[in-house]
Design an enzyme around this catalytic site. Structure first.
Site, PDB file in Angstrom:
ATOM      1  N   ARG A  36       0.822  -1.220   0.000  1.00  0.00           N
ATOM      2  CA  ARG A  36       0.000   0.000   0.000  1.00  0.00           C
ATOM      3  C   ARG A  36       0.855   1.269   0.000  1.00  0.00           C
ATOM      4  O   ARG A  36       0.523   2.248   0.644  1.00  0.00           O
ATOM      5  CB  ARG A  36      -0.947   0.042   1.213  1.00  0.00           C
ATOM      6  CG  ARG A  36      -1.973  -1.051   1.215  1.00  0.00           C
ATOM      7  CD  ARG A  36      -3.257  -0.627   1.942  1.00  0.00           C
ATOM      8  NE  ARG A  36      -4.083  -1.787   2.172  1.00  0.00           N
ATOM      9  CZ  ARG A  36      -4.338  -2.290   3.385  1.00  0.00           C
ATOM     10  NH1 ARG A  36      -3.885  -1.707   4.466  1.00  0.00           N
ATOM     11  NH2 ARG A  36      -5.086  -3.360   3.502  1.00  0.00           N
ATOM     12  N   ARG A  40      -3.557   6.498   0.761  1.00  0.00           N
ATOM     13  CA  ARG A  40      -4.188   7.681   1.343  1.00  0.00           C
ATOM     14  C   ARG A  40      -3.309   8.438   2.327  1.00  0.00           C
ATOM     15  O   ARG A  40      -3.667   9.519   2.761  1.00  0.00           O
ATOM     16  CB  ARG A  40      -5.498   7.274   2.040  1.00  0.00           C
ATOM     17  CG  ARG A  40      -6.601   6.893   1.057  1.00  0.00           C
ATOM     18  CD  ARG A  40      -7.798   6.306   1.783  1.00  0.00           C
ATOM     19  NE  ARG A  40      -7.481   5.041   2.434  1.00  0.00           N
ATOM     20  CZ  ARG A  40      -8.319   4.365   3.204  1.00  0.00           C
ATOM     21  NH1 ARG A  40      -9.526   4.846   3.438  1.00  0.00           N
ATOM     22  NH2 ARG A  40      -7.965   3.217   3.752  1.00  0.00           N
ATOM     23  N   ARG A  49      -7.354  11.365  -6.131  1.00  0.00           N
ATOM     24  CA  ARG A  49      -8.499  10.469  -6.016  1.00  0.00           C
ATOM     25  C   ARG A  49      -9.798  11.190  -5.664  1.00  0.00           C
ATOM     26  O   ARG A  49     -10.874  10.611  -5.757  1.00  0.00           O
ATOM     27  CB  ARG A  49      -8.210   9.434  -4.905  1.00  0.00           C
ATOM     28  CG  ARG A  49      -7.371   8.250  -5.333  1.00  0.00           C
ATOM     29  CD  ARG A  49      -8.186   7.032  -5.715  1.00  0.00           C
ATOM     30  NE  ARG A  49      -9.084   6.566  -4.668  1.00  0.00           N
ATOM     31  CZ  ARG A  49     -10.393   6.727  -4.700  1.00  0.00           C
ATOM     32  NH1 ARG A  49     -10.971   7.361  -5.683  1.00  0.00           N
ATOM     33  NH2 ARG A  49     -11.142   6.248  -3.725  1.00  0.00           N
ATOM     34  N   ASP A  85      -6.694  -3.233  -7.208  1.00  0.00           N
ATOM     35  CA  ASP A  85      -7.342  -3.829  -6.048  1.00  0.00           C
ATOM     36  C   ASP A  85      -7.546  -5.311  -6.314  1.00  0.00           C
ATOM     37  O   ASP A  85      -7.764  -5.703  -7.464  1.00  0.00           O
ATOM     38  CB  ASP A  85      -8.697  -3.156  -5.788  1.00  0.00           C
ATOM     39  CG  ASP A  85      -9.237  -3.512  -4.411  1.00  0.00           C
ATOM     40  OD1 ASP A  85      -9.966  -4.520  -4.297  1.00  0.00           O
ATOM     41  OD2 ASP A  85      -8.916  -2.808  -3.446  1.00  0.00           O
ATOM     42  N   TYR A 163     -14.300 -12.858   0.480  1.00  0.00           N
ATOM     43  CA  TYR A 163     -14.974 -11.579   0.196  1.00  0.00           C
ATOM     44  C   TYR A 163     -16.289 -11.801  -0.560  1.00  0.00           C
ATOM     45  O   TYR A 163     -17.292 -11.153  -0.305  1.00  0.00           O
ATOM     46  CB  TYR A 163     -14.079 -10.677  -0.666  1.00  0.00           C
ATOM     47  CG  TYR A 163     -13.133  -9.800   0.108  1.00  0.00           C
ATOM     48  CD1 TYR A 163     -13.607  -8.755   0.916  1.00  0.00           C
ATOM     49  CD2 TYR A 163     -11.757  -9.979   0.024  1.00  0.00           C
ATOM     50  CE1 TYR A 163     -12.735  -7.934   1.618  1.00  0.00           C
ATOM     51  CE2 TYR A 163     -10.874  -9.163   0.723  1.00  0.00           C
ATOM     52  CZ  TYR A 163     -11.374  -8.141   1.519  1.00  0.00           C
ATOM     53  OH  TYR A 163     -10.511  -7.337   2.205  1.00  0.00           O
TER      54      TYR A 163
END
Length: 366
Positions: A36, A40, A49, A85, A163
């Site tokens: 990552r 962010r 973004r 992703d 998921y």
């Protein structure tokens, strides 16, 4: 878009430290990258973004390229990892996934009954469904101008399955795990389908220009050793083997592969023999213990606790030095034990990267 099997004319690689370490060759310093690392915690990431839906961003090769390059403008990292992703694979199978603010990725219609498997695409043309990732990789590989290698990735079958059944994140994975106990055959059908798609997807990434591949078994820790043996490991092994044989068949580069199975220290011995050049580690195991379990023939990657980056910079340096002494500087790629968190200070990420380079060079000299 028609996608060329092997785009030629990529810029010459200037820093191959990461690839050399992955292959077990000697390096002057220990290479470092962060899971990552495009994320962010960077103000420029949040800015780029801001207006975009998350998965719309994933589908924009230009934006993915920009986000992949951002951390490299700030830090002397030894590898880039394509911004994407793991849930693009369930999307390729026909499932709808949306990013819900404050909640994370959410499936509008998760798999509930075994019959729901029939709703999934049984044959996936990865170029048609995931060509945007391939385009992003090719564009980024050119834009990197050979500075560092580019890593491609995918989620592993069990993690993707969990998921698809849970419909999002879960602390127990009870719904997905109940499938393993109540519907083992259907579970294997789903895992096989996922393994086949993941294999084609990873091969396509290499054809597009990825120079290494990482498989994320992020939810390994929800399984015990027996379920991992039955429902995760066979597919992890199959993917390594199938990707390698397809790369050979298509005369594509045999790139190093990394398996990262979070919280699966009970399976480290098996993972070391699963066909991957590199075994990634989370922060819950001693370096010496990991080395003892995996032997001398694989490279290890990891494993600083991401939360260590909240510490003062001097402390980060001390922790890195200790980690390098534990793993040794060779056959080793420094990383965190999981991804960077959004509230981390970019300067502390820089301190981590610089400490790895400085301490490993010093250890190598003496």
């Amino acid at each position: 878009c028609s996608f060329v099997r092997s785009p030629k004319g990529f810029p010459k690689l200037k820093n191959d430290t990461f690839l050399r370490a992955a292959r077990g060759e000697e390096t002057e310093h220990t290479p470092v990258w962060c899971m990552r690392q495009a994320g962010r915690y960077l103000p420029e990431f949040r800015e780029a973004r801001a207006a975009q839906d998350f998965f719309a961003t994933c589908r924009s090769p230009k934006l993915c390229c920009e986000l992949t390059l951002q951390p490299l403008r700030r830090f002397p990292l030894d590898a880039a990892i394509i911004f994407s992703d793991i849930l693009v694979v369930p999307q390729a199978l026909g499932m709808e996934v949306v990013m819900v603010p404050g909640k994370g990725p959410t499936f509008t219609e998760p798999l509930k009954e075994v019959e729901d498997l029939l709703k999934l695409r049984q044959k996936v043309d990865v170029t048609a469904e995931l060509g945007y990732v391939f385009q992003a990789i090719t564009l980024t590989r050119h834009s990197l101008e050979g500075r560092v290698p580019l890593i491609g990735f995918s989620g592993a079958p069990w993690t993707l399955m969990s998921y698809m059944i849970e419909g999002g994140g879960s602390t127990t994975m009870a719904k997905a795990k109940s499938w393993l106990y109540c519907h083992p055959e259907a579970s294997h059908r789903l895992l096989r389908l996922l393994a086949d798609v993941v294999t084609d997807y990873l091969v396509g990434q290499v054809a597009a220009g990825a120079q290494a591949l990482q498989l994320f078994e992020s939810h390994a820790g929800h399984l015990g050793p027996e379920q991992f043996q039955d429902f995760a490991l066979p597919y992890i092994r199959d993917i390594a083997q199938a990707v390698k044989s397809k790369l050979k068949e298509e005369a594509l580069p045999l790139v190093p592969m990394i398996i990262f199975a979070k919280d699966a220290h009970y399976a480290l011995r098996d993972l070391a023999h699963a066909g991957y050049e590199v075994v990634g580690l989370d922060w819950t195991i001693w370096p010496q213990e990991a080395r003892a379990q995996t032997g001398k023939d694989v490279t290890l990657q990891g494993n600083l606790d991401p939360c260590a980056l909240y510490a003062p910079k001097e402390k980060i340096g001390e922790l890195v030095k200790k980690m390098l002494e534990g793993f040794g500087t060779q056959r080793y790629i420094a990383n965190l034990g999981h991804g960077l968190y959004p509230d981390m200070n970019p300067e502390h990420v820089g301190a981590f990267v610089e400490a790895v380079h400085a301490h490993s060079r010093h250890i190598n000299k003496h």
